[in-house]
Design a protein around this motif. Structure first.
Motif, short mmCIF file in Angstrom:
data_model
loop_
_atom_site.label_atom_id
_atom_site.label_comp_id
_atom_site.label_asym_id
_atom_site.label_seq_id
_atom_site.Cartn_x
_atom_site.Cartn_y
_atom_site.Cartn_z
N GLU A 86 47.72 8.12 -10.40
CA GLU A 86 46.52 8.94 -10.48
C GLU A 86 46.81 10.31 -9.88
O GLU A 86 47.73 10.46 -9.08
CB GLU A 86 45.36 8.27 -9.74
N SER A 87 46.05 11.29 -10.31
CA SER A 87 46.17 12.62 -9.70
C SER A 87 45.49 12.56 -8.34
O SER A 87 44.27 12.41 -8.27
CB SER A 87 45.49 13.68 -10.57
N ILE A 88 46.29 12.63 -7.30
CA ILE A 88 45.75 12.49 -5.95
C ILE A 88 46.60 13.32 -4.99
O ILE A 88 47.80 13.45 -5.18
CB ILE A 88 45.70 11.00 -5.52
N THR A 89 45.96 13.88 -3.99
CA THR A 89 46.66 14.57 -2.93
C THR A 89 46.71 13.64 -1.73
O THR A 89 45.69 13.09 -1.32
CB THR A 89 45.95 15.89 -2.56
N VAL A 90 47.91 13.42 -1.19
CA VAL A 90 48.12 12.51 -0.07
C VAL A 90 48.84 13.25 1.05
O VAL A 90 49.38 14.33 0.84
CB VAL A 90 48.92 11.26 -0.51
N ILE A 91 48.83 12.65 2.23
CA ILE A 91 49.49 13.30 3.37
C ILE A 91 50.60 12.41 3.92
O ILE A 91 50.55 11.19 3.82
CB ILE A 91 48.49 13.64 4.50
N GLY A 92 51.60 13.07 4.48
CA GLY A 92 52.71 12.34 5.09
C GLY A 92 53.04 12.92 6.44
O GLY A 92 52.99 14.13 6.65
N ASP A 93 53.35 12.04 7.37
CA ASP A 93 53.79 12.45 8.70
C ASP A 93 55.27 12.14 8.82
O ASP A 93 55.67 10.98 8.80
CB ASP A 93 53.01 11.70 9.78
N LEU A 94 56.07 13.19 8.92
CA LEU A 94 57.51 13.06 9.10
C LEU A 94 57.80 13.20 10.58
O LEU A 94 57.47 14.22 11.19
CB LEU A 94 58.25 14.14 8.30
N LYS A 95 58.38 12.16 11.16
CA LYS A 95 58.74 12.18 12.58
C LYS A 95 60.25 12.05 12.70
O LYS A 95 60.86 11.19 12.06
CB LYS A 95 58.05 11.04 13.32
N ILE A 96 60.82 12.92 13.52
CA ILE A 96 62.26 12.93 13.73
C ILE A 96 62.53 12.58 15.19
O ILE A 96 61.97 13.18 16.10
CB ILE A 96 62.86 14.30 13.38
N ALA A 97 63.35 11.55 15.38
CA ALA A 97 63.66 11.05 16.73
C ALA A 97 65.09 11.40 17.10
O ALA A 97 65.91 11.74 16.25
CB ALA A 97 63.45 9.53 16.79
#
Length: 123
Positions: A86-97
């Protein structure tokens, strides 16, 4: 910054250049670093996808950081088929350790990414 477009059902990779505020060159991710990207429908919504350095879906570059990009995100065809169609805007959290295994490391950087998912036409 514009949203990153992801095409459902298509093999793809996304290059990201991460610089510290005021820096003129991309950050050098010297070993050992690890990363995890969790993509959700909303801030607290259902998880759509998870990428990690452990599964080689995230690559952090430690050479030639000034040439950028220094982060690479991967989806093969099967992985991108699991994205919502589906056409949708989503969010992502990129964490670098700061160690080889994300779960036991201190988070050094947290980057919020926004993705526009483009649906595929299914016959």
């Amino acid at each position: 910054m514009a949203n990153i477009q992801l095409q459902r059902g298509q093999k793809q990779q996304v290059d990201v250049t991460f610089k510290l505020a005021g820096a003129t060159v991309a950050l050098d991710f010297a070993e050992p670093n690890s990363a995890e990207l969790i993509i959700r429908r909303s801030l607290t919504g259902a998880i759509i996808d998870t990428l990690t350095t452990a599964d080689n879906r995230i690559v952090l570059y430690s050479n030639a950081p000034d040439a950028g990009p220094n982060i690479n995100l991967h989806w093969n065809t099967a992985q991108s088929t699991k994205l919502p169609n589906e056409s949708i805007t989503v969010i992502g959290d990129l964490k670098i350790a700061n160690n080889a295994t994300f779960a036991s490391g201190e988070v050094l950087y947290h980057i919020r990414l926004t993705f526009d998912i483009i649906p595929e036409v299914i016959a």
